[in-house]
Design an enzyme around this catalytic site. Structure first.
Site, PDB file in Angstrom:
ATOM      1  N   GLY A  17       1.353  -0.845   0.013  1.00 55.88           N
ATOM      2  CA  GLY A  17       0.348  -0.154  -0.068  1.00 55.88           C
ATOM      3  C   GLY A  17       1.174   1.125   0.056  1.00 55.88           C
ATOM      4  O   GLY A  17       2.131   0.964   0.461  1.00 55.88           O
ATOM      5  N   ASP A  18      -0.134   2.681  -0.506  1.00 52.08           N
ATOM      6  CA  ASP A  18       0.258   3.809  -0.055  1.00 52.08           C
ATOM      7  C   ASP A  18       2.229   3.973  -1.435  1.00 52.08           C
ATOM      8  O   ASP A  18       2.653   4.602  -1.194  1.00 52.08           O
ATOM      9  CB  ASP A  18       1.923   3.854   1.325  1.00 52.08           C
ATOM     10  N   GLU A  19       1.831   3.227  -2.556  1.00 55.05           N
ATOM     11  CA  GLU A  19       2.441   3.058  -3.356  1.00 55.05           C
ATOM     12  C   GLU A  19       2.380   4.315  -4.587  1.00 55.05           C
ATOM     13  O   GLU A  19       2.966   4.876  -5.119  1.00 55.05           O
ATOM     14  CB  GLU A  19       2.334   1.350  -4.437  1.00 55.05           C
ATOM     15  N   LYS A  21      -0.880   5.300  -5.767  1.00 52.71           N
ATOM     16  CA  LYS A  21      -2.158   4.781  -6.672  1.00 52.71           C
ATOM     17  C   LYS A  21      -2.510   6.004  -6.436  1.00 52.71           C
ATOM     18  O   LYS A  21      -3.525   6.016  -7.377  1.00 52.71           O
ATOM     19  CB  LYS A  21      -2.804   4.152  -5.844  1.00 52.71           C
ATOM     20  N   GLY A  45      -6.005   5.972   1.892  1.00 56.67           N
ATOM     21  CA  GLY A  45      -5.511   7.401   1.965  1.00 56.67           C
ATOM     22  C   GLY A  45      -4.676   7.867   0.618  1.00 56.67           C
ATOM     23  O   GLY A  45      -3.258   7.517   0.175  1.00 56.67           O
ATOM     24  N   HIS A  46      -5.756   8.371  -0.040  1.00 57.68           N
ATOM     25  CA  HIS A  46      -4.961   9.011  -1.182  1.00 57.68           C
ATOM     26  C   HIS A  46      -4.390  10.174  -1.746  1.00 57.68           C
ATOM     27  O   HIS A  46      -5.561  10.996  -1.449  1.00 57.68           O
ATOM     28  CB  HIS A  46      -5.688   8.325  -2.875  1.00 57.68           C
ATOM     29  N   THR A 131      -5.733   0.440  11.053  1.00 57.15           N
ATOM     30  CA  THR A 131      -6.240   1.986  11.017  1.00 57.15           C
ATOM     31  C   THR A 131      -6.898   2.299  12.188  1.00 57.15           C
ATOM     32  O   THR A 131      -7.046   2.949  11.960  1.00 57.15           O
ATOM     33  CB  THR A 131      -6.515   2.227   9.521  1.00 57.15           C
ATOM     34  N   GLN A 226      -4.665  -1.055  -1.045  1.00 56.71           N
ATOM     35  CA  GLN A 226      -3.713  -0.515  -0.037  1.00 56.71           C
ATOM     36  C   GLN A 226      -3.057  -1.787  -1.704  1.00 56.71           C
ATOM     37  O   GLN A 226      -3.202  -1.125  -2.213  1.00 56.71           O
ATOM     38  CB  GLN A 226      -4.637  -2.049   0.457  1.00 56.71           C
ATOM     39  N   ARG A 307       5.816   5.260   8.200  1.00 60.36           N
ATOM     40  CA  ARG A 307       5.733   4.214   7.691  1.00 60.36           C
ATOM     41  C   ARG A 307       7.138   3.096   7.878  1.00 60.36           C
ATOM     42  O   ARG A 307       8.770   4.186   8.214  1.00 60.36           O
ATOM     43  CB  ARG A 307       5.989   4.216   6.597  1.00 60.36           C
ATOM     44  N   LYS A 333       7.895   8.098  -6.799  1.00 61.76           N
ATOM     45  CA  LYS A 333       9.003   8.239  -6.079  1.00 61.76           C
ATOM     46  C   LYS A 333      10.588   7.664  -6.668  1.00 61.76           C
ATOM     47  O   LYS A 333      11.514   8.411  -5.395  1.00 61.76           O
ATOM     48  CB  LYS A 333       8.587   7.854  -4.611  1.00 61.76           C
ATOM     49  N   LEU A 334      10.738   7.819  -7.754  1.00 64.30           N
ATOM     50  CA  LEU A 334      12.215   7.769  -7.920  1.00 64.30           C
ATOM     51  C   LEU A 334      13.182   8.481  -7.483  1.00 64.30           C
ATOM     52  O   LEU A 334      14.261   8.494  -6.949  1.00 64.30           O
ATOM     53  CB  LEU A 334      12.247   6.851  -9.788  1.00 64.30           C
ATOM     54  N   GLY A 417       8.071  12.602  -8.745  1.00 62.99           N
ATOM     55  CA  GLY A 417       8.054  14.181  -7.855  1.00 62.99           C
ATOM     56  C   GLY A 417       6.213  14.044  -7.725  1.00 62.99           C
ATOM     57  O   GLY A 417       5.276  13.127  -7.963  1.00 62.99           O
TER      58      GLY A 417
HETATM   59  P1  IMP Z   1      -7.099  -2.137   8.280  1.00 62.79           P
HETATM   60  O1  IMP Z   1      -7.135  -2.041   7.083  1.00 62.79           O
HETATM   61  O2  IMP Z   1      -7.451  -1.009   9.055  1.00 62.79           O
HETATM   62  O3  IMP Z   1      -8.096  -3.859   8.921  1.00 62.79           O
HETATM   63  O4  IMP Z   1      -6.121  -2.685   8.721  1.00 62.79           O
HETATM   64  C1  IMP Z   1      -4.818  -4.091   8.296  1.00 62.79           C
HETATM   65  C2  IMP Z   1      -3.469  -3.452   7.909  1.00 62.79           C
HETATM   66  O5  IMP Z   1      -3.595  -3.070   6.944  1.00 62.79           O
HETATM   67  C3  IMP Z   1      -2.656  -2.662   9.129  1.00 62.79           C
HETATM   68  O6  IMP Z   1      -1.607  -3.009   8.776  1.00 62.79           O
HETATM   69  C4  IMP Z   1      -3.280  -1.842   8.101  1.00 62.79           C
HETATM   70  O7  IMP Z   1      -1.881  -0.657   8.828  1.00 62.79           O
HETATM   71  C5  IMP Z   1      -2.221  -1.557   6.777  1.00 62.79           C
HETATM   72  N1  IMP Z   1      -3.141  -0.221   5.625  1.00 62.79           N
HETATM   73  C6  IMP Z   1      -4.874  -0.595   5.657  1.00 62.79           C
HETATM   74  N2  IMP Z   1      -6.005   0.548   5.158  1.00 62.79           N
HETATM   75  C7  IMP Z   1      -4.031   0.476   3.901  1.00 62.79           C
HETATM   76  C8  IMP Z   1      -3.309   1.625   3.079  1.00 62.79           C
HETATM   77  O8  IMP Z   1      -4.217   2.360   2.114  1.00 62.79           O
HETATM   78  N3  IMP Z   1      -1.926   1.909   2.905  1.00 62.79           N
HETATM   79  C9  IMP Z   1      -1.095   0.802   3.831  1.00 62.79           C
HETATM   80  N4  IMP Z   1      -1.726  -0.332   4.685  1.00 62.79           N
HETATM   81  C10 IMP Z   1      -2.309   0.941   5.090  1.00 62.79           C
END
Ligand code: IMP
Length: 426
Positions: A17-19, A21, A45-46, A131, A226, A307, A333-334, A417
């Site tokens: 996640g958090d790549e 997208k 969270g985008h 979260t 994710q 993170r 993010k290169l 960027g």
């Molecule tokens: P949940 O989705 O809140 O149940 O969290 C389960 C796992 O997924 C935890 O390790 C969270 O940190 C991770 N996670 C959930 N949503 C995101 C996201 O959008 N980005 C990164 N990690 C996430």
């Protein structure tokens, strides 16, 4: 990704996640008619940067920032109605006109305050590092066939009955878990009345809308949340989220058949991050990790948690190419790596004395995995102004070539960027 033969494309995260997208979806949405979110909920969270404005989207598809694009919250999403409308109002306040452009599936399940309470209480013993947005308990109710759906909330009488049952069950569970907190029925009933009425006019059979758009030759982008390593089947179980984050979930969660999908773009950071608990084999540790975190601004969009940061993990991405059927990669993010003299890349792992380039299914084995690193030369130049591959220093191009070889899928985009124009199409 879109052309005459590719009308329906999925964008997924190929790591934890958090790549980035949101940024890719925002850029691709320019060529799209419809953007559909198909799983997850307010845990996502985008972040999208337009000019000097920052938009953080949790439940509304990132395509909403383009005035001509229609957006859908699909049946596979678990919708938190309170934060959904807060987000909608915030976008309105930022000058984004949404009227007539956003639809919600009548089949989507709801995340209610009692789900959040249960999530937070479960965390005290389970320690997944969620979260805290109620995602796990909402999907549990869905699979347990006791969930409340958007269509239910839109019918006041039915909603009252279901909310009363849901609150009673949640309170019984909270008591069983030894928690002092209780869900409040009046609060739930008031929420149901207030938001059911607001949801009703934008609720429909969204699968039909997507299907019809595709029949009419429109372009559809299915936006994942994710990443593959958080997939409930393919991720680092139990340290995962509760949905199918891989591309296979896109058809189910958008309400179309798998044969409608023409391509899958996997978004990867040029390095690796993870938020929440569970193994991260290529964790940098120490000063190098802190440097990656600061340079990359690696703090959770939803929770603000720092993170964990590490190096590009090829077994993770190769696995992700396989389980997602990726047809292309976007490397983001290169530019974060601009100042490093050398950059380690993990090509495989050593686990209990043996070498492997595959992802173990057993999370305990992954905990013990020692990455086998290859050191690549850094470019030590600012690349944020690059707009074509030719603008990149040879070492940066060599870095990308190596990632592509190791991953086994072609790189289609490179981002250097946060701004919309800082993206290179290869
Ligand atoms: P949940 O989705 O809140 O149940 O969290 C389960 C796992 O997924 C935890 O390790 C969270 O940190 C991770 N996670 C959930 N949503 C995101 C996201 O959008 N980005 C990164 N990690 C996430």
């Amino acid at each position: 990704m879109f052309d005459r033969k590719h009308n329906c494309v999925v964008v997924v995260g190929a790591q934890w996640g958090d790549e980035g997208k949101g940024k890719l979806v925002d850029v691709l949405a320019e060529k799209t008619d419809l953007v559909v979110r198909y799983q997850g909920g307010a845990n996502a969270g985008h972040t999208v940067v337009v000019g000097d404005r920052h938009f953080v989207l949790h439940q509304i598809p990132s395509g909403i920032l383009h005035q001509e694009v229609r957006c859908i919250v699909g049946n596979g999403v678990v919708l938190d109605p309170e934060t959904f409308f807060a987000e909608l109002d915030q976008l309105g306040a930022q000058g984004i006109d949404i009227s007539g452009r956003l639809l919600v599936s009548e089949r989507a399940h709801l995340v209610l305050p009692y789900h959040q309470l249960l999530d937070q209480v479960s965390e005290r013993t389970q320690q997944i590092g969620t979260t805290g947005r109620g995602i796990g308990p909402a999907y549990e109710d869905k699979i347990g066939r006791r969930g409340i759906r958007v269509a239910d909330l839109c019918r006041a009488d039915r909603a009252r009955g279901l909310l009363t049952q849901g609150v009673a069950r949640a309170n019984a569970l909270l008591e069983m878990l030894g928690a002092a907190e209780r869900a409040n029925l009046e609060e739930h009933l008031a929420l149901g009345e207030r938001l059911g009425a607001r949801l009703a006019p934008i609720t429909t059979d969204t699968g039909l809308v997507v299907h019809t758009a595709l029949r009419e030759g429109k372009r559809v982008l299915l936006e994942g949340a994710q990443g593959a390593m958080l997939d409930v089947d393919h991720g680092t179980y139990p340290f995962v989220t509760s949905s199918t984050t891989t591309a296979s979930g896109a058809a189910v969660g958008a309400g179309i058949g798998p044969t409608e999908i023409d391509g899958v773009l996997g978004v990867v950071k040029a390095y690796t991050t993870r938020v929440g608990n569970g193994p991260l084999p290529t964790l940098a540790g120490g000063a190098l990790e802190e440097r990656l975190r600061q340079l990359g601004g690696e703090f959770g969009t939803t929770t603000g948690r720092p993170r964990r940061c590490g190096w590009f993990d090829a077994p993770v991405v190769r696995y992700s190419v396989r389980v997602n059927g990726l047809t292309g990669l976007a490397v983001t993010k290169l530019d974060v790596l601009d100042t490093f003299e050398t950059i380690p890349v993990a090509t495989g792992y050593r686990i209990e004395g043996g070498g492997t380039s595959e992802m173990p299914g057993d999370v305990e084995l992954l905990e013990r995995a020692v990455p086998i690193y290859e050191e690549l030369k850094g470019w030590q130049r600012d690349i944020t102004g690059a707009r074509t591959l030719a603008d990149l220093p040879p070492e940066a191009r060599a870095y990308l070539d190596r990632l592509q070889d190791l991953a086994g899928a072609p790189i289609r985009y490179v981002s250097v960027g946060t701004r919309r124009d800082q993206i290179i199409e290869t």
